[in-house]
Design an enzyme around this catalytic site. Structure first.
Site, PDB file in Angstrom:
ATOM      1  N   LYS A 167       0.835  -1.194   0.000  1.00  0.00           N
ATOM      2  CA  LYS A 167       0.000   0.000   0.000  1.00  0.00           C
ATOM      3  C   LYS A 167       0.875   1.251   0.000  1.00  0.00           C
ATOM      4  O   LYS A 167       1.429   1.649   1.013  1.00  0.00           O
ATOM      5  CB  LYS A 167      -0.946   0.042   1.212  1.00  0.00           C
ATOM      6  CG  LYS A 167      -2.003   1.118   1.015  1.00  0.00           C
ATOM      7  CD  LYS A 167      -2.404   1.868   2.246  1.00  0.00           C
ATOM      8  CE  LYS A 167      -1.434   2.861   2.765  1.00  0.00           C
ATOM      9  NZ  LYS A 167      -1.382   4.171   2.054  1.00  0.00           N
ATOM     10  N   GLU A 186      10.140   1.319  10.434  1.00  0.00           N
ATOM     11  CA  GLU A 186      11.178   2.295  10.069  1.00  0.00           C
ATOM     12  C   GLU A 186      10.550   3.665  10.234  1.00  0.00           C
ATOM     13  O   GLU A 186       9.694   4.064   9.447  1.00  0.00           O
ATOM     14  CB  GLU A 186      11.616   2.077   8.620  1.00  0.00           C
ATOM     15  CG  GLU A 186      12.280   0.740   8.368  1.00  0.00           C
ATOM     16  CD  GLU A 186      13.667   0.646   8.962  1.00  0.00           C
ATOM     17  OE1 GLU A 186      14.150   1.628   9.547  1.00  0.00           O
ATOM     18  OE2 GLU A 186      14.268  -0.432   8.855  1.00  0.00           O
ATOM     19  N   CYS A 223      13.826  10.567   6.669  1.00  0.00           N
ATOM     20  CA  CYS A 223      13.875  10.068   8.041  1.00  0.00           C
ATOM     21  C   CYS A 223      15.278  10.207   8.612  1.00  0.00           C
ATOM     22  O   CYS A 223      15.456  10.455   9.779  1.00  0.00           O
ATOM     23  CB  CYS A 223      13.475   8.606   8.050  1.00  0.00           C
ATOM     24  SG  CYS A 223      14.439   7.611   6.898  1.00  0.00           S
ATOM     25  N   GLU A 241      11.011  16.253  14.582  1.00  0.00           N
ATOM     26  CA  GLU A 241      11.355  16.026  13.186  1.00  0.00           C
ATOM     27  C   GLU A 241      10.552  17.012  12.333  1.00  0.00           C
ATOM     28  O   GLU A 241       9.326  16.984  12.347  1.00  0.00           O
ATOM     29  CB  GLU A 241      10.985  14.582  12.817  1.00  0.00           C
ATOM     30  CG  GLU A 241      11.415  14.206  11.439  1.00  0.00           C
ATOM     31  CD  GLU A 241      11.035  12.769  11.100  1.00  0.00           C
ATOM     32  OE1 GLU A 241       9.881  12.387  11.366  1.00  0.00           O
ATOM     33  OE2 GLU A 241      11.895  12.052  10.574  1.00  0.00           O
TER      34      GLU A 241
HETATM   35  P1  NAP Z   1       2.764   8.507   7.800  1.00  0.00           P
HETATM   36  O1  NAP Z   1       1.726   9.538   7.828  1.00  0.00           O
HETATM   37  O2  NAP Z   1       3.040   7.735   9.007  1.00  0.00           O
HETATM   38  O3  NAP Z   1       2.415   7.565   6.579  1.00  0.00           O
HETATM   39  C1  NAP Z   1       3.184   6.451   6.206  1.00  0.00           C
HETATM   40  C2  NAP Z   1       2.307   5.444   5.531  1.00  0.00           C
HETATM   41  O4  NAP Z   1       1.337   4.973   6.477  1.00  0.00           O
HETATM   42  C3  NAP Z   1       1.500   5.991   4.351  1.00  0.00           C
HETATM   43  O5  NAP Z   1       1.325   4.979   3.389  1.00  0.00           O
HETATM   44  C4  NAP Z   1       0.168   6.313   5.013  1.00  0.00           C
HETATM   45  O6  NAP Z   1      -0.885   6.383   4.080  1.00  0.00           O
HETATM   46  C5  NAP Z   1       0.017   5.146   5.965  1.00  0.00           C
HETATM   47  N1  NAP Z   1      -0.880   5.346   7.096  1.00  0.00           N
HETATM   48  C6  NAP Z   1      -1.368   6.508   7.599  1.00  0.00           C
HETATM   49  N2  NAP Z   1      -2.192   6.247   8.637  1.00  0.00           N
HETATM   50  C7  NAP Z   1      -2.237   4.896   8.791  1.00  0.00           C
HETATM   51  C8  NAP Z   1      -2.908   4.024   9.694  1.00  0.00           C
HETATM   52  N3  NAP Z   1      -3.700   4.479  10.646  1.00  0.00           N
HETATM   53  N4  NAP Z   1      -2.697   2.701   9.579  1.00  0.00           N
HETATM   54  C9  NAP Z   1      -1.886   2.204   8.632  1.00  0.00           C
HETATM   55  N5  NAP Z   1      -1.240   2.990   7.736  1.00  0.00           N
HETATM   56  C10 NAP Z   1      -1.399   4.320   7.821  1.00  0.00           C
HETATM   57  O7  NAP Z   1       4.164   9.111   7.406  1.00  0.00           O
HETATM   58  P2  NAP Z   1       4.464  10.100   6.235  1.00  0.00           P
HETATM   59  O8  NAP Z   1       4.116  11.459   6.700  1.00  0.00           O
HETATM   60  O9  NAP Z   1       3.899   9.600   4.969  1.00  0.00           O
HETATM   61  O10 NAP Z   1       6.032   9.929   6.096  1.00  0.00           O
HETATM   62  C11 NAP Z   1       6.905  10.668   6.821  1.00  0.00           C
HETATM   63  C12 NAP Z   1       7.429   9.899   8.014  1.00  0.00           C
HETATM   64  O11 NAP Z   1       8.039   8.690   7.606  1.00  0.00           O
HETATM   65  C13 NAP Z   1       8.493  10.648   8.742  1.00  0.00           C
HETATM   66  O12 NAP Z   1       8.280  10.593  10.123  1.00  0.00           O
HETATM   67  C14 NAP Z   1       9.761   9.905   8.383  1.00  0.00           C
HETATM   68  O13 NAP Z   1      10.783  10.030   9.314  1.00  0.00           O
HETATM   69  C15 NAP Z   1       9.287   8.518   8.231  1.00  0.00           C
HETATM   70  N6  NAP Z   1      10.197   7.766   7.373  1.00  0.00           N
HETATM   71  C16 NAP Z   1      11.004   6.816   7.932  1.00  0.00           C
HETATM   72  C17 NAP Z   1      11.905   6.105   7.158  1.00  0.00           C
HETATM   73  C18 NAP Z   1      12.816   5.076   7.755  1.00  0.00           C
HETATM   74  O14 NAP Z   1      13.340   4.249   7.019  1.00  0.00           O
HETATM   75  N7  NAP Z   1      13.052   5.066   9.050  1.00  0.00           N
HETATM   76  C19 NAP Z   1      11.958   6.347   5.803  1.00  0.00           C
HETATM   77  C20 NAP Z   1      11.136   7.324   5.266  1.00  0.00           C
HETATM   78  C21 NAP Z   1      10.247   8.011   6.067  1.00  0.00           C
HETATM   79  P3  NAP Z   1      -1.368   7.822   3.510  1.00  0.00           P
HETATM   80  O15 NAP Z   1      -0.123   8.558   3.151  1.00  0.00           O
HETATM   81  O16 NAP Z   1      -2.192   7.465   2.351  1.00  0.00           O
HETATM   82  O17 NAP Z   1      -2.098   8.469   4.634  1.00  0.00           O
END
Ligand code: NAP
Ligand code: MG
Length: 483
Positions: A178, A253, A287, A386
């Site tokens: 997804k 992650e 991240c 962050e």
């Molecule tokens: P996010 O809001 O947590 O979303 C990540 C993924 O989870 C998206 O596909 C999102 O879908 C989905 N999601 C949202 N709510 C959910 C729920 N209740 N249950 C299951 N899935 C759900 O994060 P983001 O804002 O897209 O990404 C930024 C974050 O990712 C930052 O905090 C960054 O540090 C972290 N990140 C970490 C790494 C690593 O390797 N450690 C790498 C890259 C990014 P939708 O977008 O469709 O809502």
């Protein structure tokens, strides 16, 4: 430029609209216009995808019956299929996410390399024989877990999907992916590659949809045997809770607040380049961004000057601009949040050295200037939270001990950078940092061969390298009484 790539869900080897015919409009962050419309999965489509995946990994299925070498061959063909679509994927990623083609090209290359690396693993996943008392043969087998669910963020949509898909596939699982609803497009190329490589139906299923609906349904599905989640720490905690209900394995992650520690004996020019790259690459939406520069007080002015000058000279531009090195951020709401953090930084006493605004020459696109704050202390909001944008916080330290203390004073522990010419200091500091990854004299860097993941609130489990083989297999112990 219009989009002509895949727009439907891919379930059980078929392209299909969502059962409720819902769709997502995805924007190009450089033009603020709709770039493509794709099918939007909800809970019902998740159900179809998971049941297809479950059939595909059944003990008698074609996929499970393959010899490991045959599975390796499939992964190789899959990788070759991706390679043949490389230019199209780069262009799509650039338009969907806003990153420059220069950056998108690196992402796609990395993902393809990851599949090639794991193709090599498919027939090298070995068990052990264990010496036990008595007349017995005792051994282990590493078996596929079953159905793996992959929830992917928008900052590296193609590369981060590939990072967990590649080992999961090579280990013989079946996959449901997804992507983020903000950047749903390039994950669909994994479905195209599955079709090209003639993978058995249901081995790879790709279902764009919203996180709160399709994402939550996938993460809480009882027939999903492992969840690979990449995203924010907050959502990650929720995924961990729902996995607990089914005792489902997880890899998380999550976020970071990476320190780049520059000692007085470092190569200052190289450090400034690394610091710049570590915070302004991908417009800081990383991240593992080096969002805190910890610099020795004696070289603060010199390093700051080099970093700020580089920041001011960064060519900003869109996905059609080959010379651009920093694109817009992904969305209007993301930009708003970044600008709010910049205001907080000023209010709490940070000194704005450069940037801090929407660039005046850009009347379209969600651009933010590369921004540098100094006089930051580690208790300020911009040093703790962050920001996920191109904002660097500069903090000074007096000695090694204080540098380590500031670096470790964070809820996060993903990647830390150490810049020094002293070999003993490099290794000692690396050992004392509470981080899952430490890089000396370059930043940021990772390889398909090396474990990627964080300490503390940055995550749980590891992607990449041999570690990921352990994540995507389960161990069976077999005891045979020979007497
Ligand atoms: P996010 O809001 O947590 O979303 C990540 C993924 O989870 C998206 O596909 C999102 O879908 C989905 N999601 C949202 N709510 C959910 C729920 N209740 N249950 C299951 N899935 C759900 O994060 P983001 O804002 O897209 O990404 C930024 C974050 O990712 C930052 O905090 C960054 O540090 C972290 N990140 C970490 C790494 C690593 O390797 N450690 C790498 C890259 C990014 P939708 O977008 O469709 O809502
Ligand atoms: Mg988009």
């Amino acid at each position: 430029m219009s989009y002509s790539g895949p727009t439907e869900l891919y379930i059980d080897g078929e392209w299909t609209s969502a059962e409720d015919k819902k769709t997502i409009e995805t924007l190009d962050p450089a033009t603020e216009e709709v770039y493509a419309t794709v099918a939007k999965a909800d809970e019902k489509d998740v159900e179809h995808a998971v049941s297809a995946a479950k059939r595909a990994v059944d003990r008698d299925s074609e996929w499970r019956q393959l010899a490991p070498g045959e599975r390796a061959e499939y992964v190789r063909e899959f990788s070759a299929a991706l390679d043949s679509m490389r230019d199209e994927i780069v262009l799509t990623e650039s338009h969907d996410n806003g990153k420059t083609p220069f950056e998108a090209q690196i992402d796609v290359e990395t993902a393809i390399n990851t599949f090639e690396y794991y193709a090599g693993w498919a027939d090298k996943i070995e068990g052990e024989t264990i010496p036990v008392p008595g007349d017995r043969l005792d051994y282990t087998r590493r078996e596929p877990i079953g159905v793996t669910g992959h929830v992917v963020p928008w900052n590296y949509p193609f590369q981060l999907a590939g990072r967990s898909l590649a080992p999961a596939l090579a280990c013989g699982n079946s996959l449901v992916v997804k992507p983020s609803s903000t950047t749903p497009l390039t994950a669909l190329y994994y479905a195209k590659a599955a079709e090209e490589a003639d993978l058995p139906d249901g081995v790879i299923n790709v279902i764009p949809g919203s996180g709160s609906d399709a994402g939550a349904a996938l993460a809480s599905h009882p027939d999903v045997d492992h969840i690979a989640f990449t995203g924010s720490t907050g959502v990650g905690k929720g995924v961990m809770e729902s996995a607990a209900d089914n005792i489902t394995g997880i890899t998380l992650e999550l976020g970071g607040k990476g320190p780049n520690i520059v000692f007085e004996d470092a190569d200052i020019e190289a450090a400034a380049r690394g610091v710049h790259n570590g915070i302004f690459m991908n417009a800081g939406q990383m991240c593992w961004a080096g969002s805190r520069l910890l610099v020795h007080e004696d070289i603060h002015d010199e390093v700051l000057d080099l970093v700020a000058t580089r920041a001011e000279q960064t060519p900003l531009g869109s996905g059609i601009d080959d010379d651009a090195r920093m694109g817009p951020v992904v969305s209007e709401s993301q930009r708003k949040e970044i600008l709010e953090y910049i205001e907080i930084g000023k209010e709490e006493g940070g000194t704005l050295v450069t940037g801090g605004s929407i660039p005046s020459e850009k009347d379209r696109g969600y651009f933010v200037e590369p921004t540098v704050f100094t006089d930051v202390t580690n208790d300020m909001t911009i040093a703790r939270e962050e920001i996920f944008g191109p904002v660097l916080s500069v903090i000074t330290f007096e000695d090694e001990e204080e540098a380590i203390e500031i670096a470790n004073d964070s809820p996060y522990g993903l990647l830390a950078g150490v810049w020094t010419s002293d070999l003993t200091r490099a290794h000692t500091v690396a050992e004392y940092l509470d981080y899952g990854m430490v890089s000396v004299n370059e930043y940021p860097v990772t390889f398909p061969q090396t474990p990627f993941g964080g300490y503390k609130e940055s995550g749980y489990g590891r992607e990449q390298g041999r570690e990921a083989i352990n994540e995507y297999t389960q161990v069976k112990n077999i005891n045979v009484n020979l007497s």
